[in-house]
Design an enzyme around this catalytic site. Structure first.
Site, PDB file in Angstrom:
ATOM      1  N   PHE A   1       0.807  -1.226   0.000  1.00  0.00           N
ATOM      2  CA  PHE A   1       0.000   0.000   0.000  1.00  0.00           C
ATOM      3  C   PHE A   1       0.837   1.273   0.000  1.00  0.00           C
ATOM      4  CE2 PHE A   1      -2.753  -3.302   1.779  1.00  0.00           C
ATOM      5  CZ  PHE A   1      -3.893  -3.136   0.994  1.00  0.00           C
TER       6      PHE A   1
ATOM      7  N   LEU B   1      -7.219  -3.899  -4.878  1.00  0.00           N
ATOM      8  CA  LEU B   1      -7.866  -3.204  -6.000  1.00  0.00           C
ATOM      9  C   LEU B   1      -8.898  -2.212  -5.458  1.00  0.00           C
ATOM     10  CD1 LEU B   1      -8.551  -6.016  -8.645  1.00  0.00           C
ATOM     11  CD2 LEU B   1      -6.669  -4.393  -8.571  1.00  0.00           C
ATOM     12  N   THR B   2      -9.613  -2.621  -4.420  1.00  0.00           N
ATOM     13  CA  THR B   2     -10.665  -1.770  -3.867  1.00  0.00           C
ATOM     14  C   THR B   2     -10.074  -0.516  -3.216  1.00  0.00           C
ATOM     15  OG1 THR B   2     -11.914  -3.786  -3.437  1.00  0.00           O
ATOM     16  CG2 THR B   2     -12.686  -1.802  -2.349  1.00  0.00           C
TER      17      THR B   2
ATOM     18  N   ARG C   1     -16.624  11.678   9.001  1.00  0.00           N
ATOM     19  CA  ARG C   1     -16.983  10.522   8.170  1.00  0.00           C
ATOM     20  C   ARG C   1     -16.357  10.634   6.787  1.00  0.00           C
ATOM     21  NH1 ARG C   1     -23.215  11.361   8.543  1.00  0.00           N
ATOM     22  NH2 ARG C   1     -22.355  13.424   8.148  1.00  0.00           N
TER      23      ARG C   1
ATOM     24  N   ALA D   1      -7.947  18.865  -5.313  1.00  0.00           N
ATOM     25  CA  ALA D   1      -8.285  18.906  -6.742  1.00  0.00           C
ATOM     26  C   ALA D   1      -7.002  19.096  -7.544  1.00  0.00           C
ATOM     27  CB  ALA D   1      -9.251  20.047  -7.002  1.00  0.00           C
TER      28      ALA D   1
ATOM     29  N   CYS E   1      -0.629   2.956 -11.131  1.00  0.00           N
ATOM     30  CA  CYS E   1      -1.583   1.981 -10.586  1.00  0.00           C
ATOM     31  C   CYS E   1      -3.055   2.358 -10.607  1.00  0.00           C
ATOM     32  CB  CYS E   1      -1.168   1.602  -9.180  1.00  0.00           C
ATOM     33  SG  CYS E   1       0.386   0.689  -9.199  1.00  0.00           S
ATOM     34  N   PHE E   2      -3.412   3.604 -10.309  1.00  0.00           N
ATOM     35  CA  PHE E   2      -4.834   3.908 -10.161  1.00  0.00           C
ATOM     36  C   PHE E   2      -5.624   3.483 -11.403  1.00  0.00           C
ATOM     37  CE2 PHE E   2      -4.923   7.487  -6.707  1.00  0.00           C
ATOM     38  CZ  PHE E   2      -4.584   6.538  -5.771  1.00  0.00           C
TER      39      PHE E   2
ATOM     40  N   ARG F   1      -2.143  22.341  -9.887  1.00  0.00           N
ATOM     41  CA  ARG F   1      -2.034  21.707  -8.569  1.00  0.00           C
ATOM     42  C   ARG F   1      -2.482  22.615  -7.433  1.00  0.00           C
ATOM     43  NH1 ARG F   1      -1.209  16.214  -8.578  1.00  0.00           N
ATOM     44  NH2 ARG F   1      -0.032  15.663 -10.417  1.00  0.00           N
TER      45      ARG F   1
HETATM   46  N1  NAI Z   1       4.627   1.603  -7.948  1.00  0.00           N
HETATM   47  C1  NAI Z   1       3.967   1.602  -6.813  1.00  0.00           C
HETATM   48  O1  NAI Z   1       3.998   2.577  -6.077  1.00  0.00           O
HETATM   49  C2  NAI Z   1       3.159   0.421  -6.378  1.00  0.00           C
HETATM   50  C3  NAI Z   1       3.040  -0.706  -7.185  1.00  0.00           C
HETATM   51  N2  NAI Z   1       2.326  -1.798  -6.755  1.00  0.00           N
HETATM   52  C4  NAI Z   1       2.258  -3.004  -7.564  1.00  0.00           C
HETATM   53  O2  NAI Z   1       3.511  -3.681  -7.461  1.00  0.00           O
HETATM   54  C5  NAI Z   1       3.833  -4.353  -8.691  1.00  0.00           C
HETATM   55  C6  NAI Z   1       5.189  -3.877  -9.184  1.00  0.00           C
HETATM   56  O3  NAI Z   1       5.114  -2.496  -9.458  1.00  0.00           O
HETATM   57  P1  NAI Z   1       6.425  -1.617  -9.695  1.00  0.00           P
HETATM   58  O4  NAI Z   1       7.466  -1.990  -8.697  1.00  0.00           O
HETATM   59  O5  NAI Z   1       5.964  -0.205  -9.764  1.00  0.00           O
HETATM   60  O6  NAI Z   1       6.879  -2.141 -11.141  1.00  0.00           O
HETATM   61  P2  NAI Z   1       8.252  -1.898 -11.888  1.00  0.00           P
HETATM   62  O7  NAI Z   1       7.984  -1.959 -13.321  1.00  0.00           O
HETATM   63  O8  NAI Z   1       8.927  -0.672 -11.307  1.00  0.00           O
HETATM   64  O9  NAI Z   1       9.164  -3.138 -11.458  1.00  0.00           O
HETATM   65  C7  NAI Z   1       8.937  -4.444 -11.833  1.00  0.00           C
HETATM   66  C8  NAI Z   1      10.276  -5.130 -12.050  1.00  0.00           C
HETATM   67  O10 NAI Z   1      10.065  -6.515 -12.256  1.00  0.00           O
HETATM   68  C9  NAI Z   1      11.066  -6.981 -13.143  1.00  0.00           C
HETATM   69  N3  NAI Z   1      10.674  -8.286 -13.688  1.00  0.00           N
HETATM   70  C10 NAI Z   1       9.715  -8.572 -14.612  1.00  0.00           C
HETATM   71  N4  NAI Z   1       9.639  -9.890 -14.824  1.00  0.00           N
HETATM   72  C11 NAI Z   1      10.557 -10.466 -14.012  1.00  0.00           C
HETATM   73  C12 NAI Z   1      10.952 -11.813 -13.763  1.00  0.00           C
HETATM   74  N5  NAI Z   1      10.347 -12.840 -14.396  1.00  0.00           N
HETATM   75  N6  NAI Z   1      11.939 -12.039 -12.878  1.00  0.00           N
HETATM   76  C13 NAI Z   1      12.550 -11.014 -12.233  1.00  0.00           C
HETATM   77  N7  NAI Z   1      12.219  -9.714 -12.424  1.00  0.00           N
HETATM   78  C14 NAI Z   1      11.235  -9.449 -13.297  1.00  0.00           C
HETATM   79  C15 NAI Z   1      11.163  -5.876 -14.175  1.00  0.00           C
HETATM   80  O11 NAI Z   1      12.384  -5.951 -14.876  1.00  0.00           O
HETATM   81  C16 NAI Z   1      11.044  -4.636 -13.270  1.00  0.00           C
HETATM   82  O12 NAI Z   1      12.322  -4.163 -12.873  1.00  0.00           O
HETATM   83  C17 NAI Z   1       2.671  -4.028  -9.634  1.00  0.00           C
HETATM   84  O13 NAI Z   1       1.746  -5.092  -9.589  1.00  0.00           O
HETATM   85  C18 NAI Z   1       2.050  -2.775  -9.050  1.00  0.00           C
HETATM   86  O14 NAI Z   1       0.683  -2.681  -9.343  1.00  0.00           O
HETATM   87  C19 NAI Z   1       1.738  -1.821  -5.516  1.00  0.00           C
HETATM   88  C20 NAI Z   1       1.839  -0.751  -4.676  1.00  0.00           C
HETATM   89  C21 NAI Z   1       2.565   0.447  -5.032  1.00  0.00           C
HETATM   90  O1  UGA Z   2      -0.909   0.700  -5.727  1.00  0.00           O
HETATM   91  C1  UGA Z   2      -0.221   1.692  -5.845  1.00  0.00           C
HETATM   92  O2  UGA Z   2       0.568   1.890  -6.765  1.00  0.00           O
HETATM   93  C2  UGA Z   2      -0.326   2.824  -4.871  1.00  0.00           C
HETATM   94  O3  UGA Z   2      -1.169   3.825  -5.505  1.00  0.00           O
HETATM   95  C3  UGA Z   2      -1.307   5.019  -4.762  1.00  0.00           C
HETATM   96  O4  UGA Z   2      -0.037   5.626  -4.541  1.00  0.00           O
HETATM   97  P1  UGA Z   2       0.683   6.524  -5.659  1.00  0.00           P
HETATM   98  O5  UGA Z   2       0.033   6.334  -6.971  1.00  0.00           O
HETATM   99  O6  UGA Z   2       2.130   6.255  -5.541  1.00  0.00           O
HETATM  100  O7  UGA Z   2       0.462   8.030  -5.174  1.00  0.00           O
HETATM  101  P2  UGA Z   2      -0.829   8.813  -4.608  1.00  0.00           P
HETATM  102  O8  UGA Z   2      -0.374   9.694  -3.523  1.00  0.00           O
HETATM  103  O9  UGA Z   2      -1.929   7.912  -4.305  1.00  0.00           O
HETATM  104  O10 UGA Z   2      -1.230   9.751  -5.837  1.00  0.00           O
HETATM  105  C4  UGA Z   2      -1.779   9.210  -7.023  1.00  0.00           C
HETATM  106  C5  UGA Z   2      -2.173  10.347  -7.952  1.00  0.00           C
HETATM  107  O11 UGA Z   2      -3.310  11.053  -7.436  1.00  0.00           O
HETATM  108  C6  UGA Z   2      -3.036  12.434  -7.357  1.00  0.00           C
HETATM  109  N1  UGA Z   2      -3.755  12.992  -6.184  1.00  0.00           N
HETATM  110  C7  UGA Z   2      -3.670  12.401  -4.988  1.00  0.00           C
HETATM  111  C8  UGA Z   2      -4.357  12.908  -3.900  1.00  0.00           C
HETATM  112  C9  UGA Z   2      -5.160  14.041  -4.063  1.00  0.00           C
HETATM  113  O12 UGA Z   2      -5.816  14.544  -3.118  1.00  0.00           O
HETATM  114  N2  UGA Z   2      -5.243  14.610  -5.290  1.00  0.00           N
HETATM  115  C10 UGA Z   2      -4.559  14.109  -6.372  1.00  0.00           C
HETATM  116  O13 UGA Z   2      -4.661  14.663  -7.475  1.00  0.00           O
HETATM  117  C11 UGA Z   2      -1.523  12.511  -7.189  1.00  0.00           C
HETATM  118  O14 UGA Z   2      -1.036  13.775  -7.572  1.00  0.00           O
HETATM  119  C12 UGA Z   2      -1.090  11.402  -8.128  1.00  0.00           C
HETATM  120  O15 UGA Z   2      -1.065  11.853  -9.452  1.00  0.00           O
HETATM  121  C13 UGA Z   2      -1.909   4.700  -3.399  1.00  0.00           C
HETATM  122  O16 UGA Z   2      -1.985   5.914  -2.633  1.00  0.00           O
HETATM  123  C14 UGA Z   2      -1.074   3.672  -2.664  1.00  0.00           C
HETATM  124  O17 UGA Z   2      -1.692   3.327  -1.435  1.00  0.00           O
HETATM  125  C15 UGA Z   2      -0.926   2.424  -3.534  1.00  0.00           C
HETATM  126  O18 UGA Z   2      -0.084   1.484  -2.901  1.00  0.00           O
END
Ligand code: NAI
Ligand code: UGA
Length: 466
Positions: free
Chosen positions: A161, A216-217, A255, A263, A271-272, A445
């Site tokens: 998260f 996802l939720t 609440r 905004a 991800c979103f 922003r």
């Molecule tokens: N970016 C974020 O802030 C968040 C992402 N997630 C979820 O986490 C997952 C990963 O996201 P990111 O880290 O942002 O992706 P990313 O694209 O930054 O990293 C994924 C990495 O996995 C590697 N990879 C792919 N296939 C592979 C394999 N078979 N063996 C070893 N390495 C392999 C790629 O080369 C890449 O470096 C996604 O499902 C995303 O939805 C969840 C929470 C926050």
């Molecule tokens: O699954 C994920 O990848 C992650 O997605 C979001 O995190 P992230 O996308 O890194 O950043 P956020 O702070 O959620 O912002 C997302 C987007 O919404 C925008 N945002 C956010 C908050 C707000 O009040 N207004 C707004 O426009 C931000 O500028 C940004 O473009 C969730 O906050 C994380 O909990 C989750 O783990």
């Protein structure tokens, strides 16, 4: 005595890297090996310039790297040594075949499961860290079980998260850790890792499907709040209400709460959009079209907000931006990250380029190569090939500068796309002098002091303010 936990994480991206660095940092007794197929990424994790820009992350990595944290491309070796394997690879939206544009592409997750099955010679807990459609654990378990080695695998769901830009704080002090599974021993083995620094009452245990669906939720609810306040921002512009005042007023209701009501020009990030599309696809798959349409509106509203912003720029600038220079302040999808995936800036720049504007971009963390790549990808569309006219626009009309002031020099307008702190801290009198008149500012922003800018002579347009 139970066996000492040894971790291997497949995927060294924005999640795998920081998450594993934090586990290694907080658990000196646990060996953590992070592997990736991309040798450049691994080399960067082993250098002083990490592939992910995150405040505080370098210190966390530095303290654990070489002690119990290792970044390596030796996938088989890391799997063999581990008794707990995290899958933290990318799960992008499918761009081809069944479910294209909606469903999650699970190719990389499946390949990880196959690789783990292939190289395992001892029992393992396999942890889904990637965000996955509900019931993916079933497929992962089946692939693992099809291995003929006799090794036993227990699959858990442990979604992440963290938000980018605040990843270190989020990991250090999470609201909750969610573990879904049907094997109590495996669940407690993973809970023990987190219990090194997270109080047990914040560790939630559920069944596999609840855990997968909760991730996802959560993202859908968060994105929905942003789309809701952005929808209201359009009404504020039409009526004279002020969206920040409205957000402040409703946010005091316990609440509703004050967070995620800012905004903006539209949400971005990897991800979103991807996760809501995935939710929409799942609802359609399970025969729930009304539910699918409900969630799809969050994306429709976000697309509208991005388009509304670029249209407003053109309209306010006398219905033409052709050959006008527009400074773009910020390209990352939010501040304190170098990540540009799905950034609203890419869409707004595309729209302005289509109107033949000349754009000058400044972002403190995003490179020219990344900006070019993002614009090329969006402008080329599904075919993946730029027309000659698009290529000319990209190469003649896009410049990247090394400061916000330089970007604004000689410009007709500034568009704030990312809320980097440095943008509100500029010498606006001197910037005003250097710009064409009338000098416009479009604050996507709401981070600039509108009164100060107006006093300096600017025509300022903010989100949700008329
Ligand atoms: N970016 C974020 O802030 C968040 C992402 N997630 C979820 O986490 C997952 C990963 O996201 P990111 O880290 O942002 O992706 P990313 O694209 O930054 O990293 C994924 C990495 O996995 C590697 N990879 C792919 N296939 C592979 C394999 N078979 N063996 C070893 N390495 C392999 C790629 O080369 C890449 O470096 C996604 O499902 C995303 O939805 C969840 C929470 C926050
Ligand atoms: O699954 C994920 O990848 C992650 O997605 C979001 O995190 P992230 O996308 O890194 O950043 P956020 O702070 O959620 O912002 C997302 C987007 O919404 C925008 N945002 C956010 C908050 C707000 O009040 N207004 C707004 O426009 C931000 O500028 C940004 O473009 C969730 O906050 C994380 O909990 C989750 O783990």
């Amino acid at each position: 005595m139970s066996e000492q936990t040894k971790i291997c994480c497949l995927g060294a991206g924005y999640v795998g890297g920081p998450t594993m660095a934090m586990i290694a940092h907080q658990c000196p007794d646990i060996d953590v090996h992070v592997v990736d197929l991309n040798p450049k990424r691994i080399a960067a994790w082993n250098s002083e310039e990490l592939p992910v820009y995150e405040p505080g992350l370098y210190d966390v990595v530095k303290q654990a790297r070489g002690r119990n944290l290792k970044f390596t491309t030796d996938v088989p070796g890391a799997i063999r040594e581990a008794n707990m394997c995290f899958i933290s690879v990318n799960t992008p939206t499918k761009t081809f075949g069944i479910g294209a544009g909606r469903a999650a592409n699970l190719e990389f997750v499946e390949k990880c499961a196959r690789t783990i099955a292939e190289y395992s010679d001892s029992d393992k807990v396999v942890v889904e860290k990637s965000t996955l459609p509900v019931r993916t654990a079933e497929s992962v378990q089946r692939i693992l079980n099809s291995s003929s080695s006799g090794v036993k695998f227990s699959v858990l769901s442990n979604p992440e998260f963290l938000a980018e830009g605040t990843a270190v704080d989020d990991l250090l002090n999470p609201d909750r850790i969610l573990i879904g599974g049907d094997n109590d021993v495996a669940i407690e083995k993973l809970a023990d890792v987190y219990k090194h620094w997270v109080p047990d009452e914040r560790i939630i245990r559920t069944n596999l499907w609840s855990s997968e669906l909760s991730k996802l939720t959560a993202n859908a609810f968060l994105a929905q709040r942003v789309s809701s306040i952005n929808a209201i921002s359009a009404l504020c512009e039409a009526t004279g209400a002020d969206v920040d005042e409205v957000a402040g007023a409703i946010g005091t209701d316990s609440r509703i709460g004050p967070r995620f009501l800012k905004a903006s020009v539209g949400f971005g990030g990897s991800c979103f959009q991807k996760d809501i599309l995935n939710l929409v696809y799942l609802c359609e798959h399970f025969g729930l079209p009304e539910v699918a349409q409900y969630w799809e509106q969050v994306i429709v509203m976000n697309d509208y907000q991005k388009r509304r912003f670029s249209t407003r720029i053109v309209k306010k600038m006398f219905n033409t931006v052709s050959d006008k220079k527009i400074a773009i302040w910020g390209f990352a999808f939010k501040k304190d990250t170098n990540d540009t995936r799905e950034s609203a800036a890419i869409y707004v720049c595309r729209d302005l380029l289509e109107e033949r504007a000349r754009i000058t971009i400044y972002d403190p963390q995003v490179s020219l190569e990344q900006i070019r790549q993002d614009l090329e990808y969006l402008m080329a569309g599904p075919g993946g090939v730029l027309t000659e006219a698009q290529r000319e626009l990209l190469y003649n009309n896009v410049t990247v500068t090394s400061s916000a002031k330089a970007a604004a020099d000689g410009a007709h307008a500034i568009a704030v796309m990312t809320e980097w702190d440095e943008f509100s801290d500029q010498d606006f009198d001197s910037i005003y002098q250097s710009m064409m008149k009338p000098a416009f500012v479009f604050d996507g922003r709401n981070v600039l002091d509108a009164q100060q800018l107006s006093d300096a002579g600017f025509e300022i347009e903010s989100i949700g303010k008329s």
